[in-house]
Write a protein that holds these residues in place. Structure first.
Motif, PDB file in Angstrom:
ATOM      1  N   ARG A 116     -52.973  11.644  75.858  1.00 48.76           N
ATOM      2  CA  ARG A 116     -52.323  10.395  76.251  1.00 48.76           C
ATOM      3  C   ARG A 116     -52.899   9.196  75.486  1.00 48.76           C
ATOM      4  NH1 ARG A 116     -53.837   6.815  80.071  1.00 48.76           N
ATOM      5  NH2 ARG A 116     -52.247   5.334  80.700  1.00 48.76           N
ATOM      6  N   ASN A 117     -54.198   9.190  75.245  1.00 44.42           N
ATOM      7  CA  ASN A 117     -54.865   8.041  74.654  1.00 44.42           C
ATOM      8  C   ASN A 117     -55.150   8.167  73.156  1.00 44.42           C
ATOM      9  OD1 ASN A 117     -55.185   6.501  77.115  1.00 44.42           O
ATOM     10  ND2 ASN A 117     -56.545   8.156  77.730  1.00 44.42           N
ATOM     11  N   ARG A 134     -54.317   5.619  70.298  1.00 45.54           N
ATOM     12  CA  ARG A 134     -53.068   5.048  70.777  1.00 45.54           C
ATOM     13  C   ARG A 134     -53.394   3.803  71.587  1.00 45.54           C
ATOM     14  NH1 ARG A 134     -50.148  10.617  72.740  1.00 45.54           N
ATOM     15  NH2 ARG A 134     -49.510  11.273  70.667  1.00 45.54           N
ATOM     16  N   ARG A 135     -52.413   2.972  71.804  1.00 45.79           N
ATOM     17  CA  ARG A 135     -52.612   1.698  72.522  1.00 45.79           C
ATOM     18  C   ARG A 135     -53.180   1.927  73.922  1.00 45.79           C
ATOM     19  NH1 ARG A 135     -52.761  -3.724  71.936  1.00 45.79           N
ATOM     20  NH2 ARG A 135     -52.107  -4.787  73.802  1.00 45.79           N
ATOM     21  N   GLU A 136     -52.814   3.042  74.558  1.00 43.95           N
ATOM     22  CA  GLU A 136     -53.264   3.340  75.918  1.00 43.95           C
ATOM     23  C   GLU A 136     -54.777   3.473  76.019  1.00 43.95           C
ATOM     24  OE1 GLU A 136     -50.811   5.030  74.376  1.00 43.95           O
ATOM     25  OE2 GLU A 136     -49.070   4.376  75.505  1.00 43.95           O
ATOM     26  N   THR A 144     -56.703   0.452  77.766  1.00 41.80           N
ATOM     27  CA  THR A 144     -56.720   0.235  79.211  1.00 41.80           C
ATOM     28  C   THR A 144     -57.153   1.455  80.011  1.00 41.80           C
ATOM     29  OG1 THR A 144     -54.364   0.788  79.319  1.00 41.80           O
ATOM     30  CG2 THR A 144     -54.944  -1.547  79.092  1.00 41.80           C
ATOM     31  N   ALA A 145     -57.316   2.594  79.362  1.00 39.52           N
ATOM     32  CA  ALA A 145     -57.720   3.811  80.071  1.00 39.52           C
ATOM     33  C   ALA A 145     -59.164   3.679  80.535  1.00 39.52           C
ATOM     34  CB  ALA A 145     -57.573   5.018  79.156  1.00 39.52           C
TER      35      ALA A 145
END
Length: 132
Positions: free
Chosen positions: A26-27, A90-92, A95-96
């Motif tokens: 995801r990240n 990745r952009r996530e 904030t992860a």
């Protein structure tokens, strides 16, 4: 970085790792390839890339610092000696939670090596029309 994991710095090494196996999270995306160990020592090397699509320099550097720290704290046994790794953020990843980043890194490293070990040479497909 600890003694068992070095930094990947040359563009040619990043390009070569991009041709290796990938594990999407995801990240980030983890790319890995085994290199010819006769060229250098057998330590694992890790590189980080964050594209301009992710954000401006401040955002990219913050993501890179978070990923570097996750790699630094990761279990050294997860890194295979003689391998190059590239972590493409990745952009996530901004904030992860940090625990999430560390967990994804561990899972990605385990999966990428499991996928590489289970590969076997492709067997020729049986032609069903041959029996007729």
């Amino acid at each position: 970085m600890r003694l068992g994991v070095l930094r990947l710095k040359k563009r040619v090494d990043f390009v070569a790792a991009a041709k290796g196996r990938r594990q999407h999270q995801r990240n980030f995306v983890l790319q890995a390839r085994e290199r010819d160990s006769t060229l250098e020592d057998d330590l694992a090397r890790v590189g980080f890339t964050v594209t301009k699509k992710v954000g401006k320099a401040v955002v990219r550097n913050r993501i890179r610092r978070r990923l570097r720290e996750a790699v630094r704290l990761a279990d050294e046994s997860l890194f295979k000696t003689g391998c190059d790794y590239v972590v493409a953020a990745r952009r996530e990843a901004l904030t992860a939670s940090f625990d999430e980043l560390r967990g994804e890194l561990g899972r990605a490293l385990k999966k990428i090596h499991r996928a590489g070990d289970s590969r076997s040479p492709a067997a020729p497909a049986a032609d069903s029309k041959q029996d007729l």
